[in-house]
Design an enzyme around this catalytic site. Structure first.
Site, PDB file in Angstrom:
ATOM      1  CE  LYS A  35       7.413 -13.336 -28.935  1.00  0.00           C
ATOM      2  NZ  LYS A  35       7.477 -12.326 -27.843  1.00  0.00           N
ATOM      3  CB  SER A  69      17.464 -13.887 -24.333  1.00  0.00           C
ATOM      4  OG  SER A  69      16.494 -14.181 -25.305  1.00  0.00           O
ATOM      5  CD  GLU A  98       7.804 -13.562 -23.835  1.00  0.00           C
ATOM      6  OE1 GLU A  98       7.485 -12.495 -24.381  1.00  0.00           O
ATOM      7  OE2 GLU A  98       8.769 -14.257 -24.206  1.00  0.00           O
ATOM      8  CB  THR A 117      13.493 -17.723 -28.070  1.00  0.00           C
ATOM      9  OG1 THR A 117      14.226 -17.410 -26.880  1.00  0.00           O
ATOM     10  CG2 THR A 117      12.005 -17.717 -27.768  1.00  0.00           C
ATOM     11  CE  LYS A 161      11.979 -15.059 -30.760  1.00  0.00           C
ATOM     12  NZ  LYS A 161      11.225 -14.326 -29.734  1.00  0.00           N
ATOM     13  CG  HIS A 203      10.789 -15.130 -20.093  1.00  0.00           C
ATOM     14  ND1 HIS A 203      10.206 -13.881 -20.010  1.00  0.00           N
ATOM     15  CD2 HIS A 203      11.392 -15.202 -21.315  1.00  0.00           C
ATOM     16  CE1 HIS A 203      10.448 -13.225 -21.146  1.00  0.00           C
ATOM     17  NE2 HIS A 203      11.171 -13.990 -21.947  1.00  0.00           N
ATOM     18  NE  ARG A 204      14.780  -9.333 -18.419  1.00  0.00           N
ATOM     19  CZ  ARG A 204      15.626  -8.308 -18.409  1.00  0.00           C
ATOM     20  NH1 ARG A 204      15.988  -7.766 -17.255  1.00  0.00           N
ATOM     21  NH2 ARG A 204      16.119  -7.827 -19.529  1.00  0.00           N
ATOM     22  CG  HIS A 231      15.249 -14.394 -19.961  1.00  0.00           C
ATOM     23  ND1 HIS A 231      15.206 -14.235 -21.320  1.00  0.00           N
ATOM     24  CD2 HIS A 231      14.941 -15.698 -19.733  1.00  0.00           C
ATOM     25  CE1 HIS A 231      14.878 -15.379 -21.895  1.00  0.00           C
ATOM     26  NE2 HIS A 231      14.709 -16.285 -20.948  1.00  0.00           N
ATOM     27  CG  ASN A 262      -2.103  -0.911   1.039  1.00  0.00           C
ATOM     28  OD1 ASN A 262      -2.370  -1.379  -0.059  1.00  0.00           O
ATOM     29  ND2 ASN A 262      -2.815  -1.191   2.119  1.00  0.00           N
ATOM     30  CE  LYS A 304      12.916 -18.168 -23.012  1.00  0.00           C
ATOM     31  NZ  LYS A 304      11.805 -17.649 -23.844  1.00  0.00           N
TER      32      LYS A 304
END
Length: 473
Positions: free
Chosen positions: A170, A372, A197, A166, A168, A287-288, A320, A116, A194
């Site tokens: 994706k 990445s 995300e 990664t 693609k 992954h972030r 990442h 808060n 990979k």
């Protein structure tokens, strides 16, 4: 002991929570906030308000204060510093007694520190810049399921960074075509591929079919190359129950590593999954996704170095970290700072990298940083220099965009990496001599030569939004 008395009404926060004479204890959790107050609000008052609202305080005195030792449990604003180059805000340092937080619960820590208080009207903006977790608290957290050395032993890979990709596009591939891309990349020389995300279980590719085709591709590439391979199977799901169901199936089919989106999935889910991975011998890639919503504004939110510490305590074997040189935001010195936070046992205060406190992780394993986002073979010398061996260098478009196909893109990256590592081991300044290193390597690798020609003009030269405070540079 003096008798306690209750005086109803409102009093200034600084009367209770501003304690410049206080010396923090080794067991205190320390926080550094960047505070932008409303006009006319005194620094000491707003710093005390942050300490109060993130610990025991409320807007008025309450008689139940008499039922506890408020002086013991309260947060204490104990220091204020100018922010170099920015007179609109200041640093407020707050100490919290360790007993305010549930053991091993990053959820509980964040609920207090970034709860808060971030909506408090006396603040125009508030940012959590750094946290010092006392070693007594660190030892209550599980941390990474396995850590860097165990991962190297599981994957049987030593002496260089690991290579990833990664897949693609994706979104939109069928499971079979997705598996085909995985196979080609791994056969071409990568260690990992990979899920992106946002690959979960959509109508075009349900999770179970993806897992099956990917594992078939991984095993085929292993047989043909004689190397251990892996694919980060994203088990992030709508519910924890579904997440564990997917994780169990990944284990059943023989996958060595799974993946979680730790911010969108949440720290409760992440800590539980890390514990499961530790018990079941599975590596955990993190992954972030969503991090920039929290950390990119230099005046409001949570700095990524805090999110990095929280992840290391919550649990993950990879995280990442940005690239410095690619398409995503990342100041070089700040990135080096949170790479140290991921991997080192003890990190010294270093304002040149934005690190505000010493941090002791004891014997907790490290997390492998993952570079990445918009990287290709021309970036390899800088990446090897910045990240060192204990890292994953992950090329998505920089693999799959190769004119000759996925396997050729993977081969180009593998040749570039091994050339840079060999040069470094001979004492060559890799980042400085990168062009000549790659040019020489390309004489015996047509795949690398074509990759270098394809991406020689590609740069991402945008100024960093979240810079380190100027006087610390």
């Amino acid at each position: 002991m003096a008798a306690k008395t209750y005086n109803a009404g409102v009093k200034e926060y600084r009367q209770t929570y501003w304690t410049p004479e206080y010396t923090p204890k080794d067991t205190d959790l320390l926080a550094c906030f960047k505070v932008t107050p409303q006009p006319g609000v005194a620094r000491e008052e707003v710093a005390a308000a942050v300490a109060a609202e993130s610990s025991t305080g409320t807007w008025t005195t309450v008689w139940t204060d008499l039922l506890t030792d408020l002086d013991y449990y309260k947060g204490r604003a104990y220091r204020i510093e100018d922010v170099p180059g920015d007179d609109t805000c200041f640093y407020a340092f707050v100490a919290y007694p360790i007993d305010l937080f549930e053991e091993g619960s990053i959820v509980n820590v964040l609920t207090s520190l970034v709860g808060n208080v971030f909506g408090f009207k006396a603040l125009r903006a508030l940012r959590l810049e750094d946290v010092r977790f006392p070693i007594a608290y660190v030892m209550t957290c599980g941390g990474p399921p396995h850590g860097i050395q165990v991962e190297r032993d599981i994957m049987n890979k030593y002496g260089r960074p690991l290579l990833g990709c990664t897949i693609k596009p994706k979104l939109g591939l069928s499971a079979k075509n997705y598996g085909r891309a995985v196979y080609e990349c791994l056969r071409g020389g990568l260690d990992f591929t990979k899920d992106d995300e946002n690959v979960n279980s959509q109508p075009f590719m349900r999770w179970k079919q993806r897992f099956d085709f990917v594992q078939e591709a991984t095993e085929k590439a292993q047989r043909e190359t004689g190397e251990r391979k892996g694919h980060y199977l994203n088990v992030t799901a709508p519910t924890p129950e579904e997440m564990y169901k997917r994780a169990e199936y990944a284990k059943e089919i023989g996958a060595p590593i799974i993946m979680h989106d730790y911010l969108t999935g949440g720290f409760c889910a992440n800590t539980g999954l890390a514990n499961w991975c530790r018990d079941n011998g599975m590596l955990l890639h993190i992954h972030r996704a969503m991090h920039a919503v929290l950390d990119r504004n230099p005046h409001h939110g949570i700095h990524f170095r805090v999110l990095t510490k929280c992840l290391r305590l919550s649990g993950g074997d990879h995280l990442h970290s940005g690239t410095v040189v690619g398409k995503l935001e990342g100041d070089r010195d700040a990135t080096l700072g949170w790479i140290d936070i991921m991997r080192d046992d003890f990190i010294k205060e270093d304002r040149s990298r934005g690190i505000m406190f010493d941090q002791d992780f004891g014997s907790m394993p490290g997390v492998m940083p993952v570079a990445s986002g918009g990287i290709h073979v021309w970036h390899m010398p800088a990446l090897v220099t910045i990240f060192g061996d204990d890292s994953v260098l992950q090329f998505g478009g920089g693999t799959l965009g190769h004119p000759w196909g996925n396997a050729a893109g993977a081969a180009a990256n593998r040749v570039a990496l091994e050339a840079c590592v060999e040069a470094r081991n001979k004492g060559v300044a890799v980042e400085k001599e990168g062009k000549s290193i790659l040019t020489e390597a390309a004489t015996h690798s047509p795949e690398l030569k074509i990759a270098m020609e394809t991406w020689k003009e590609i740069k991402f030269e945008f100024d960093t939004v979240d810079k380190l405070d100027v006087a610390h540079k």
